[in-house]
Design a protein around this motif. Structure first.
Motif, PDB file in Angstrom:
ATOM      1  N   ASP B  21      -5.242  -8.891  -8.378  1.00  0.00           N
ATOM      2  CA  ASP B  21      -4.408  -7.863  -9.027  1.00  0.00           C
ATOM      3  C   ASP B  21      -4.309  -8.079 -10.534  1.00  0.00           C
ATOM      4  O   ASP B  21      -4.016  -7.162 -11.281  1.00  0.00           O
ATOM      5  N   SER B  51      -9.027  -5.006  -7.837  1.00  0.00           N
ATOM      6  CA  SER B  51      -8.948  -4.622  -6.422  1.00  0.00           C
ATOM      7  C   SER B  51     -10.229  -3.910  -6.007  1.00  0.00           C
ATOM      8  O   SER B  51     -10.791  -3.132  -6.770  1.00  0.00           O
ATOM      9  N   HIS B 108      -0.845  -7.348  -3.579  1.00  0.00           N
ATOM     10  CA  HIS B 108       0.062  -6.209  -3.381  1.00  0.00           C
ATOM     11  C   HIS B 108      -0.668  -5.156  -2.559  1.00  0.00           C
ATOM     12  O   HIS B 108      -1.444  -4.360  -3.086  1.00  0.00           O
ATOM     13  N   GLY B 109      -0.471  -5.180  -1.260  1.00  0.00           N
ATOM     14  CA  GLY B 109      -1.172  -4.280  -0.340  1.00  0.00           C
ATOM     15  C   GLY B 109      -1.917  -5.091   0.704  1.00  0.00           C
ATOM     16  O   GLY B 109      -2.374  -6.212   0.426  1.00  0.00           O
ATOM     17  N   TYR B 143       2.602  -2.107  -1.387  1.00  0.00           N
ATOM     18  CA  TYR B 143       1.833  -1.953  -2.617  1.00  0.00           C
ATOM     19  C   TYR B 143       2.693  -2.059  -3.873  1.00  0.00           C
ATOM     20  O   TYR B 143       2.180  -2.231  -4.969  1.00  0.00           O
TER      21      TYR B 143
END
Lengths: 265, 265
Positions: B21, B51, B108-109, B143
């Motif tokens: 990220d 990503s 994040h995700g 996310y």
């Protein structure tokens, strides 16, 4: 799958061709020439070199696509995306259906052993396989754009014919590496496993004109796998290597070990 | 391996941390905070979001690296490369040795199911595993950069502690996905297989101000795998999923089939 088989039986198969070297490379031209009488060939390939892109996809920026006229009467498109993007665009925006088979390459340079993971050529083929499209990546043990591709074309024809004829699993995915040199020097085609052989990296350190350091990736290839059923062994002994590849990355052996060890309880 | 064990026994383990990220994301900060008392932590991470970069490496252009001051007394570097480049640079140019463990994330995700293949987070972890460094990728089912990472940090601590203590295989590679929400809602940690679940892509077509088309990748997530031992099932049922991952992509089942069929003789 039933539906797809019916289409194949009625019409000639749709053969999607892509690569990672870019749409103007001699390798993709050779691949088109090798199979153009076996079905309706459509080319969707990157507009610039994408070697080492692995399974990268373009999320944060938009993609462009342009119709080209590079292969006579064969339909062709170049895209601004990665090899994996090309397969996705081909299915959704060019063919509006899944092709019957996807071929990627012929890559200028080998993609044996651990290189399957870094290779844009093989990642495009894997993307097709994930989508349920039988797929083959072809690479040649010669980096030169001037290399003679006559033998490679013969090998491609033989393998693609066998795969189309046999109608194997829809997730079929093969990593094919072809030795350089003339056909008569190639001893045969060997079905292999992926060798544990890889580059030992070292970065070359340089100074720019503004006195700031930068680094170039370099490396020495080392084979840690001495068994005779690997792709590296096959290529060293002048065989074409064919490694069947999967996209289920689960390590089932380690899974069983972790379960037995009760690790996270 | 014997040598590495001796080092671990004598000194505190060296823990390499990276992500996809970028080095300023809350996820990597949480990962550093979660494990900083377990060894000597060193951060080498991308200077921009990466990503979906998969296992991409930078071949055709040089890399830059800069020392940062982002994590108090923890040494940290940002690089212009991909997550895989970061691991390679960390070993060759920052640590000048292999770390004892590599941690990637917290993403994040989610990176469950087929996403393991596209994920920069997991590709960095896989690169370390190829190098013989036990490695874990962590992702969170949220996310938002504002997500509460308290529960995720607890899970990270528990898993990293177990792995360091057990001294498992040097190629150990785990894909850990953590449900969102508070710790008390998480039912436990499940060792799973990778689900056959994926995005069904559709490209959004738009027109630029110069009347040229461009395309955005979009997609709908679909689970084709109804079994209860998958990562997707675990996450849907509020368990942390741990998938042991391998970098030998050989499809041994298909290999046996092709050998039996005598396909290319």
């Amino acid at each position: 799958m039933a539906k797809q088989k019916k289409v194949v039986a009625k019409e000639q198969p749709i053969i999607l061709i892509t690569n990672d070297d870019d749409i103007t490379s001699p390798g993709i031209k050779a691949l088109v020439e090798a199979v153009k009488d076996m079905g309706r060939v459509v080319v969707v390939a990157p507009d610039k070199p994408q070697s080492g892109m692995g399974h990268a996809i373009t999320i944060g920026s938009p993609l462009r696509m342009r119709k080209m006229d590079l292969f006579g009467d064969i339909e062709s498109w170049q895209t601004s995306g990665t090899p994996v993007d090309c397969v996705k665009l081909a299915v959704d925006k060019v063919l509006h259906r899944k092709p019957d088979i996807c071929l990627s390459g012929i890559n200028h340079g080998a993609n044996h052993s651990i290189n399957v993971i870094y290779s844009g050529t093989m990642s495009a083929a894997m993307e097709a396989s994930i989508e349920g499209i039988p797929s083959i990546g072809f690479s040649m043990m010669d980096y030169s754009y001037e290399a003679d591709l006559t033998a490679a074309k013969e090998i491609v024809r033989k393998i693609v014919k066998s795969v189309i004829k046999k109608k194997l699993d829809k997730h079929l995915l093969l990593n094919v590496n072809i030795p350089g040199g003339p056909l008569e020097k190639i001893k045969g085609i060997k079905i292999c496993k992926q060798a544990y052989a890889k580059y030992e990296e070292e970065f070359a350190e340089r100074m720019d004109p503004h006195k700031k350091k930068y680094y170039w990736l370099t490396g020495e290839f080392k084979n840690f796998d001495k068994s005779k059923d690997t792709d590296v062994w096959a290529l060293q002994n002048n065989y074409v290597s064919v490694v069947p590849v999967q996209f289920d990355l689960t390590n089932y052996k380690l899974k069983a070990q972790l379960e037995k060890a009760n690790l996270f309880k």
